[in-house]
Scaffold this motif. Structure first.
Motif, PDB file in Angstrom:
ATOM      1  N   ARG A 366       0.767  -1.324  -0.260  1.00  0.00           N
ATOM      2  CA  ARG A 366       0.151   0.174  -0.005  1.00  0.00           C
ATOM      3  C   ARG A 366       1.137   1.887  -0.046  1.00  0.00           C
ATOM      4  O   ARG A 366       0.404   2.299  -0.863  1.00  0.00           O
ATOM      5  N   LEU A 367       1.859   1.306   0.618  1.00  0.00           N
ATOM      6  CA  LEU A 367       3.318   2.611   0.479  1.00  0.00           C
ATOM      7  C   LEU A 367       3.698   2.634  -0.292  1.00  0.00           C
ATOM      8  O   LEU A 367       3.964   4.015  -1.335  1.00  0.00           O
ATOM      9  N   MET A 368       3.369   1.798  -1.093  1.00  0.00           N
ATOM     10  CA  MET A 368       4.743   1.561  -2.478  1.00  0.00           C
ATOM     11  C   MET A 368       4.091   2.014  -3.215  1.00  0.00           C
ATOM     12  O   MET A 368       4.544   3.355  -4.306  1.00  0.00           O
ATOM     13  N   ASP A 369       2.576   1.721  -3.234  1.00  0.00           N
ATOM     14  CA  ASP A 369       1.739   2.457  -4.220  1.00  0.00           C
ATOM     15  C   ASP A 369       1.117   4.012  -4.220  1.00  0.00           C
ATOM     16  O   ASP A 369       1.386   4.650  -4.648  1.00  0.00           O
ATOM     17  N   ASP A 372       4.237   5.539  -5.559  1.00  0.00           N
ATOM     18  CA  ASP A 372       4.909   6.387  -7.099  1.00  0.00           C
ATOM     19  C   ASP A 372       3.857   7.012  -7.239  1.00  0.00           C
ATOM     20  O   ASP A 372       3.559   7.607  -7.376  1.00  0.00           O
ATOM     21  N   GLU A 373       2.585   7.289  -6.171  1.00  0.00           N
ATOM     22  CA  GLU A 373       1.293   8.713  -6.255  1.00  0.00           C
ATOM     23  C   GLU A 373       2.485   9.718  -6.580  1.00  0.00           C
ATOM     24  O   GLU A 373       1.850  10.345  -7.148  1.00  0.00           O
ATOM     25  N   ILE A 374       2.205   9.596  -5.140  1.00  0.00           N
ATOM     26  CA  ILE A 374       3.541  11.108  -5.124  1.00  0.00           C
ATOM     27  C   ILE A 374       4.474  11.854  -5.972  1.00  0.00           C
ATOM     28  O   ILE A 374       4.653  12.740  -6.236  1.00  0.00           O
ATOM     29  N   LEU A 375       4.982  10.341  -6.484  1.00  0.00           N
ATOM     30  CA  LEU A 375       6.363  10.369  -7.145  1.00  0.00           C
ATOM     31  C   LEU A 375       5.882  11.187  -8.031  1.00  0.00           C
ATOM     32  O   LEU A 375       6.378  12.128  -9.408  1.00  0.00           O
ATOM     33  N   ALA A 393      13.371   9.368  -3.191  1.00  0.00           N
ATOM     34  CA  ALA A 393      13.311   9.495  -1.524  1.00  0.00           C
ATOM     35  C   ALA A 393      12.422  10.370  -0.992  1.00  0.00           C
ATOM     36  O   ALA A 393      12.306   9.911   0.112  1.00  0.00           O
ATOM     37  N   PHE A 394      12.344  11.292  -1.776  1.00  0.00           N
ATOM     38  CA  PHE A 394      11.287  12.235  -1.321  1.00  0.00           C
ATOM     39  C   PHE A 394      10.498  11.589  -0.640  1.00  0.00           C
ATOM     40  O   PHE A 394       9.428  12.036   0.223  1.00  0.00           O
ATOM     41  N   ALA A 395       9.702  10.954  -1.815  1.00  0.00           N
ATOM     42  CA  ALA A 395       8.269  10.362  -1.707  1.00  0.00           C
ATOM     43  C   ALA A 395       8.405   8.909  -1.214  1.00  0.00           C
ATOM     44  O   ALA A 395       7.187   9.015  -0.101  1.00  0.00           O
ATOM     45  N   GLU A 396       9.248   8.766  -0.373  1.00  0.00           N
ATOM     46  CA  GLU A 396       9.343   7.938   0.902  1.00  0.00           C
ATOM     47  C   GLU A 396       9.945   8.137   2.043  1.00  0.00           C
ATOM     48  O   GLU A 396       9.434   7.596   2.588  1.00  0.00           O
ATOM     49  N   ASP A 397       9.944   9.371   2.173  1.00  0.00           N
ATOM     50  CA  ASP A 397      10.514  10.411   3.345  1.00  0.00           C
ATOM     51  C   ASP A 397       9.411  10.840   3.937  1.00  0.00           C
ATOM     52  O   ASP A 397       8.441  10.654   5.337  1.00  0.00           O
ATOM     53  N   ILE A 398       7.795  10.743   2.527  1.00  0.00           N
ATOM     54  CA  ILE A 398       6.733  11.158   3.275  1.00  0.00           C
ATOM     55  C   ILE A 398       5.838   9.964   3.440  1.00  0.00           C
ATOM     56  O   ILE A 398       5.371  10.046   4.446  1.00  0.00           O
ATOM     57  N   VAL A 399       6.004   9.106   3.100  1.00  0.00           N
ATOM     58  CA  VAL A 399       5.037   8.002   3.307  1.00  0.00           C
ATOM     59  C   VAL A 399       5.960   7.352   4.698  1.00  0.00           C
ATOM     60  O   VAL A 399       4.715   6.569   5.235  1.00  0.00           O
ATOM     61  N   ARG A 400       6.597   7.431   4.808  1.00  0.00           N
ATOM     62  CA  ARG A 400       7.159   6.635   6.443  1.00  0.00           C
ATOM     63  C   ARG A 400       7.341   8.684   7.155  1.00  0.00           C
ATOM     64  O   ARG A 400       7.380   8.040   8.566  1.00  0.00           O
ATOM     65  N   GLY A 401       5.801   8.761   7.319  1.00  0.00           N
ATOM     66  CA  GLY A 401       5.646   9.890   7.784  1.00  0.00           C
ATOM     67  C   GLY A 401       7.113  11.048   8.418  1.00  0.00           C
ATOM     68  O   GLY A 401       6.480  11.531   8.742  1.00  0.00           O
ATOM     69  N   GLY A 402       7.488  11.031   7.352  1.00  0.00           N
ATOM     70  CA  GLY A 402       8.339  12.606   7.135  1.00  0.00           C
ATOM     71  C   GLY A 402       7.953  13.332   6.695  1.00  0.00           C
ATOM     72  O   GLY A 402       6.916  13.945   6.198  1.00  0.00           O
ATOM     73  N   GLU A 403       8.109  14.719   7.572  1.00  0.00           N
ATOM     74  CA  GLU A 403       7.580  16.147   6.663  1.00  0.00           C
ATOM     75  C   GLU A 403       8.368  16.715   5.149  1.00  0.00           C
ATOM     76  O   GLU A 403       9.985  16.635   5.622  1.00  0.00           O
ATOM     77  N   GLY A 404       8.126  17.214   4.853  1.00  0.00           N
ATOM     78  CA  GLY A 404       8.893  18.534   3.647  1.00  0.00           C
ATOM     79  C   GLY A 404       8.379  19.073   2.674  1.00  0.00           C
ATOM     80  O   GLY A 404       7.331  18.619   2.365  1.00  0.00           O
ATOM     81  N   LYS A 405       8.324  19.530   1.544  1.00  0.00           N
ATOM     82  CA  LYS A 405       8.177  20.338   1.130  1.00  0.00           C
ATOM     83  C   LYS A 405       9.712  20.450   0.006  1.00  0.00           C
ATOM     84  O   LYS A 405       9.943  20.620  -0.211  1.00  0.00           O
ATOM     85  N   CYS A 406       8.872  19.599  -1.673  1.00  0.00           N
ATOM     86  CA  CYS A 406       9.539  20.223  -2.618  1.00  0.00           C
ATOM     87  C   CYS A 406       9.828  21.343  -3.182  1.00  0.00           C
ATOM     88  O   CYS A 406       9.165  22.555  -3.528  1.00  0.00           O
TER      89      CYS A 406
END
Lengths: 414, 139
Positions: A366-369, A372-375, A393-406
């Motif tokens: 589910r997280l991988m999907d 990919d959507e965020i990417l 890696a940014f998209a991965e950080d977000i799905v892992r619960g991280g915060e950040g902005k492009c």
């Protein structure tokens, strides 16, 4: 369970939050957060690439200070063969070893001598088919940490033997205790190392319980003290003590190809530089090589002479080492002189799935999907401005619960 | 999870790109190293085959907690005798390809060996579709 480790000392006051280190880290272990680099310890393989590229020198390679040797009553130096390659016009490595005694060590034992023992034992493992072929050398700590993190299928190929530095430590300790009759704690086994990966492997061993090395000092730290001592070194006396025992086989371990050469097989592969190492391991995992006996891999370009704690340009160091090797006997040590069981590591290496998105496969999918959507919404420029090395890696950080902005999207107003 | 890749037909140097990307994603999703290895090898063989024989094709991979299914389809010249093609060492690759180290006649047998379910459909002149299934739980 091994504790997560780092071989890097980061000076936050100097770090200006640029993106060099996040871009070069082969395991994407670094992020820039609040203008400072942050390393995820369990992803760090101690390759030292981030130290190499840091333009402001905010990252230093971890090692013990030279003064640490004063804390021991009887000091034994274990010089790595890369040390011999640092000096101009060196004709005989005995000069270097003598200079170490004059520096204050009571004894020297060459890591290169133990390398010869390991080489001979590896040859035996191959010819008697007593290990999974191809055997991957256990010498480069960064490679071993990389394999357990990213190439779990190849853990079985890692040599069951200790790296030469550990073999040298146990041999030297035994000799020192027999000679001095001192208790263990009075004897200091000091490795003179080319890289912080070796420092990390002593502090948090992987594949064995406890290191026999008490402290690790840097080739680059002791280097400035050496020329003066070497000029005055009296090697006529040193020859009598026979401590320059390693021959061509052992001395060759300092640079790429040297280790494989000693195996005396046509089916050896040598690769250096972490990206090349990753390519080799990836192809090996997919069974794209056939009939290999031995694989020598080093994270640093040029081999150990390219380590972060050396001084000389690795390719020049290689020439120097080749010259020095020329007049050495082929090998100075014999396997018969050693208890074979002591060469085998006493611990397992376990897969560290630090990249898994979740412990649960359905959740991971589910997280991988989601990833990919965020990417799809990101520019895929991999500029690194957000603090993550790539858009993925940014998209991965977000799905892992991280915060950040492009940052790019902010500027473009999208 | 559905992953789609185009296999470029004219470029040998890019063979393995798709299987490599698939491998990395599956590893990160927590499939066991052994399952990932099997999928990676089987898909790589299929990728190479479609480059050698069919001027490229497509890969569609679906993964859930039960199994991974990879479908590799091309619109190439097709296989006249599938039974013969499945035999180890059987090859129709030209000498040039064989000199490059490919086309040893192990592709299809390996795909079958590394997968739990294997199906191949082919029509001469129309193309070939290989469907491979690997269960997440291996005995």
């Amino acid at each position: 369970m091994n504790k997560p480790i780092q071989c890097v000392v980061l000076d936050e006051d100097i770090c200006n939050g640029c993106i060099h280190c996040i871009k070069c880290c082969p395991t994407e272990a670094i992020r820039v957060k609040n203008q400072k680099a942050v390393i995820t310890p369990e992803r760090c393989i101690t390759c030292g690439e981030c130290i190499r590229v840091c333009p402001s020198h905010a990252k230093k390679a971890l090692r013990d200070p030279l003064e640490i040797i004063d804390g021991f009553k009887y000091k034994v130096a274990l010089p790595h063969p890369a040390l011999y390659a640092q000096f101009n016009n060196l004709e005989d490595k005995t000069t270097v070893l003598r200079a170490l005694l004059d520096y204050g060590f009571d004894e020297v034992f060459e890591v290169a001598a133990a390398s010869e023992t390991v080489t001979e034992m590896t040859r035996r493992l191959i010819s008697e088919k007593k290990a999974v072929l191809p055997i991957i050398s256990s010498t480069c700590p960064a490679v071993i940490r990389l394999i357990r993190l990213r190439f779990p299928n190849l853990i079985k190929n890692i040599s069951p033997l200790y790296a030469p530095r550990e073999v040298a430590a146990s041999t030297a300790l035994l000799a020192a205790m027999n000679k001095t009759l001192m208790p263990r704690e009075d004897i200091g086994i000091i490795l003179i190392a080319p890289c912080p990966g070796q420092v990390a492997s002593v502090r948090v061993p992987l594949g064995f319980e406890k290191s026999g090395i008490d402290a690790v000092i840097a080739i680059s730290d002791i280097f400035p003290k050496m020329p003066e001592l070497m000029k005055n070194a009296d090697i006529t006396e040193a020859i009598g003590t026979q401590f320059s025992i390693a021959g061509r086989v052992g001395a060759s371990w300092g640079s790429t190809g040297g280790e494989a050469k000693g195996i005396l097989s046509d089916n050896c592969l040598s690769a250096d530089g972490i990206e090349n190492v990753i390519k080799v391991l990836s192809d090996l995992e997919d069974e794209r090589f056939q009939n290999l006996d031995f694989i020598e891999l080093t994270a640093c370009p040029g081999g150990c002479v390219g380590g972060m704690l050396t001084v000389e340009n690795p390719y020049i160091a290689r020439v120097k080492l080749a010259k020095l090797r020329k007049y050495l006997p082929v090998s100075g040590t014999r396997l018969d002189d050693i208890e074979i069981n002591t060469l085998f590591r006493d611990g397992e290496i376990e897969y560290l799935p630090a990249f898994n998105l979740s412990d649960n496969i359905s959740e991971s999918i589910r997280l991988m999907d989601e990833l990919d959507e965020i990417l799809k919404t990101l520019p895929n420029l991999d500029c690194g401005c957000c603090g993550s090395p790539t858009c993925r890696a940014f998209a991965e950080d977000i799905v892992r619960g991280g915060e950040g902005k492009c940052i790019y999207s902010l500027i473009k107003g999208t | 999870m559905i992953l789609k890749f185009d296999i470029p037909g004219d470029d040998f140097t890019r063979a393995g790109e798709a299987s490599s990307a698939i491998k990395n994603k599956l590893k990160q999703t927590g499939f066991s190293p052994e399952v990932v290895r099997k999928v990676s090898i089987a898909v790589y063989e299929a990728e190479i085959n479609s480059i050698i024989h069919a001027n490229g094709g497509t890969i569609t991979l679906t993964a859930d907690e039960e199994a991974i299914v990879a479908v590799i389809a091309d619109t190439g010249k097709g296989i006249p005798d599938i039974e013969a093609a499945m035999r180890e060492g059987f090859t129709t690759a030209c000498d040039n390809i064989r000199k490059l180290g490919f086309g040893a006649g192990m592709g299809l047998p390996n795909m079958r060996k590394y997968t739990d379910e294997f199906d191949i459909q082919s029509k001469v002149g129309k193309g070939t579709t290989v469907t491979m299934k690997i269960y997440n739980k291996q005995e």
